[in-house]
Design a protein around this motif. Structure first.
Motif, short mmCIF file in Angstrom:
data_model
loop_
_atom_site.label_atom_id
_atom_site.label_comp_id
_atom_site.label_asym_id
_atom_site.label_seq_id
_atom_site.Cartn_x
_atom_site.Cartn_y
_atom_site.Cartn_z
N SER A 1 1.95 2.11 -3.58
CA SER A 1 0.23 2.89 -4.51
C SER A 1 0.08 4.18 -4.19
O SER A 1 -0.78 5.36 -4.93
CB SER A 1 -1.18 1.67 -3.76
OG SER A 1 -0.28 0.46 -4.13
N GLN B 1 0.89 -1.06 0.25
CA GLN B 1 0.00 -0.28 -0.23
C GLN B 1 1.03 1.26 0.04
O GLN B 1 0.47 2.09 -0.35
CB GLN B 1 -0.83 0.28 1.12
CG GLN B 1 -1.81 1.21 0.99
CD GLN B 1 -2.99 1.19 2.39
OE1 GLN B 1 -1.79 1.79 3.29
NE2 GLN B 1 -4.01 1.71 2.20
N CYS C 1 1.41 -2.50 -10.21
CA CYS C 1 1.40 -1.03 -9.45
C CYS C 1 1.43 0.82 -10.65
O CYS C 1 0.69 0.95 -10.84
CB CYS C 1 1.87 -0.89 -8.14
SG CYS C 1 1.52 0.74 -7.70
N THR D 1 3.06 6.31 -5.31
CA THR D 1 2.27 6.63 -6.89
C THR D 1 1.25 7.25 -7.59
O THR D 1 1.51 7.95 -8.12
CB THR D 1 1.90 5.06 -7.77
OG1 THR D 1 3.14 3.78 -7.15
CG2 THR D 1 1.61 4.45 -8.83
#
Length: 398
Positions: free
Chosen positions: A116, A113, A142, A119
């Protein structure tokens, strides 16, 4: 062999099918996750998943930590997005003692996570992300979901090649560089101190971000620790995890970043899941407060080091002449390349018929896959199981 099993290892998906699908549907399934389902039969010796050994989980202490945490009913309530205050302080202190001065972290639902969130915060569709070739396949997933352009950077036995990185940086102007610099997934390689300094200097010079993913760094079986890239540059986001040294089912990770970016990431997480599990965070804080995690990690290193040695010792009689493999100082993985034009995905189908499994290497490549490569994890099986599994594998490879 069922069509489901054969279909699990088609990589990459055909270009015409990808171009016609929405971005979220064009990302291939992880072959590691598919393999975990295929190898669930008890007779299969699997070297596929990068899993900690379940018999080494510190179950009594974790059970006591949950009991202690649940004495306070507020751990069943909503909680701050940043994470449990005590846990953040304990993680920050631990990072500082390991040589990375840290004032605060964001607690995440696993380090996946954390990646993520970074990102989402830092990348726009069409941006360029540089990655070591090969690299962690879930990171590739991802980045594919984010619609960015992934550019590989060459690597060798010492990890990412700084000259190749400089060429990519000057030609492609990446927004972000993603690395697993210590006991990398999938290769097991460790980026040298001098190369870490060179990467940090380039980030400062050209203004790109470095995401330093470090789930394996404490699992060292020989040699001396190497300082994180984050200790060289403030352009680094450092990701850590409780999964490999504690228990992956708790889904606890953390993220260290410069203060301004950390505030942004908290907002991104608010929009994602409000906060990570309150009770799991409280249990982790209780565990760290009342137990010696360093001593537990030391026990893991002794056991995993023995398993690593068993795999390395058995490889010469398992693989054909001309095969090369990494010799990792720690972590969970050995990376192999078979001679000639071997196809490890095809060989895996036969290996499964002999009740042994590994992960084909092609999915770990951002652009041009090398089908002769594959990854094996040594942590989940005992030395005796490793020896038996490699005897089975030899029937396929030799």
């Amino acid at each position: 062999m069922s069509s489901h099993r054969e279909g699990a290892f088609s990589w990459p998906p055909p270009a015409d099918s990808v171009s016609s699908m929405p971005r979220t549907l064009s990302v291939a399934s992880s072959p590691v996750r598919d393999l975990l389902a295929l190898t669930s039969r008890p007779e299969v010796i699997s070297f596929a998943g990068g899993l900690p050994a379940p018999e080494l989980f510190d179950v009594p202490a974790l059970r006591a930590a949950y009991d202690l945490a649940l004495q306070d009913r507020s751990v069943l309530q909503y909680a701050p997005t940043e994470g449990n205050r005590a846990l953040r302080a304990l993680v920050s202190d631990r990072l500082t003692r390991r040589g990375l001065p840290t004032s605060d972290v964001l607690i995440t639902t696993g380090s996946q996570q954390a990646l993520s969130l970074v990102t989402t915060a830092l990348l726009e569709p069409g941006d360029v992300v540089a990655v070591e070739e090969p690299t962690y396949l879930a990171a590739l997933q991802c980045f594919q979901l984010a619609g960015v352009r992934i550019v590989p950077v060459a690597s060798d036995e010492d990890g990412l090649d700084p000259e190749s990185l400089r060429d990519v940086v000057e030609r492609e102007r990446p927004t972000l560089l993603y690395l697993v610099p210590t006991f990398a997934n999938p290769t097991g390689r460790t980026l040298s101190e001098s190369r870490r300094a060179a990467v940090a200097a380039m980030a400062e010079e050209h203004g790109f971000w470095v995401v330093e993913d470090d789930p394996y760094g404490e699992l060292r079986y020989r040699g001396s620790a190497v300082a994180p890239i984050a200790s060289h540059s403030d352009r680094t986001v450092y990701l850590g995890s409780f999964s490999k040294i504690g228990a992956p089912g708790m889904r606890l990770g953390w993220l260290r970043a410069p203060e301004d970016l950390l505030r942004t990431l908290v907002i991104v997480k608010q929009a994602t899941d409000l906060h990570t599990s309150t009770v799991d965070q409280a249990a982790a804080a209780a565990y760290l407060s009342h137990n010696d995690l360093d001593a537990h990690v030391a026990r893991l290193c002794i056991e995993y080091g023995t398993r690593r040695d068993a795999m390395i010792a058995a490889l010469p009689s398992t693989v054909p002449d001309g095969t090369t493999w990494s010799d990792p100082d720690g972590g969970m993985f050995v990376w192999l390349r078979l001679p000639g034009d071997a196809d490890s995905a095809t060989l895996l189908r036969e290996a499964l018929n002999h009740d042994v499994a590994f992960v084909p290497g092609a999915p770990f490549f951002a652009t041009t896959p090398d089908p002769a490569t594959f990854r094996m994890s040594f942590t989940t099986n005992t030395p005796a199981e490793i020896e038996e599994g490699l005897r089975r594998l030899a029937k396929v490879l030799r």
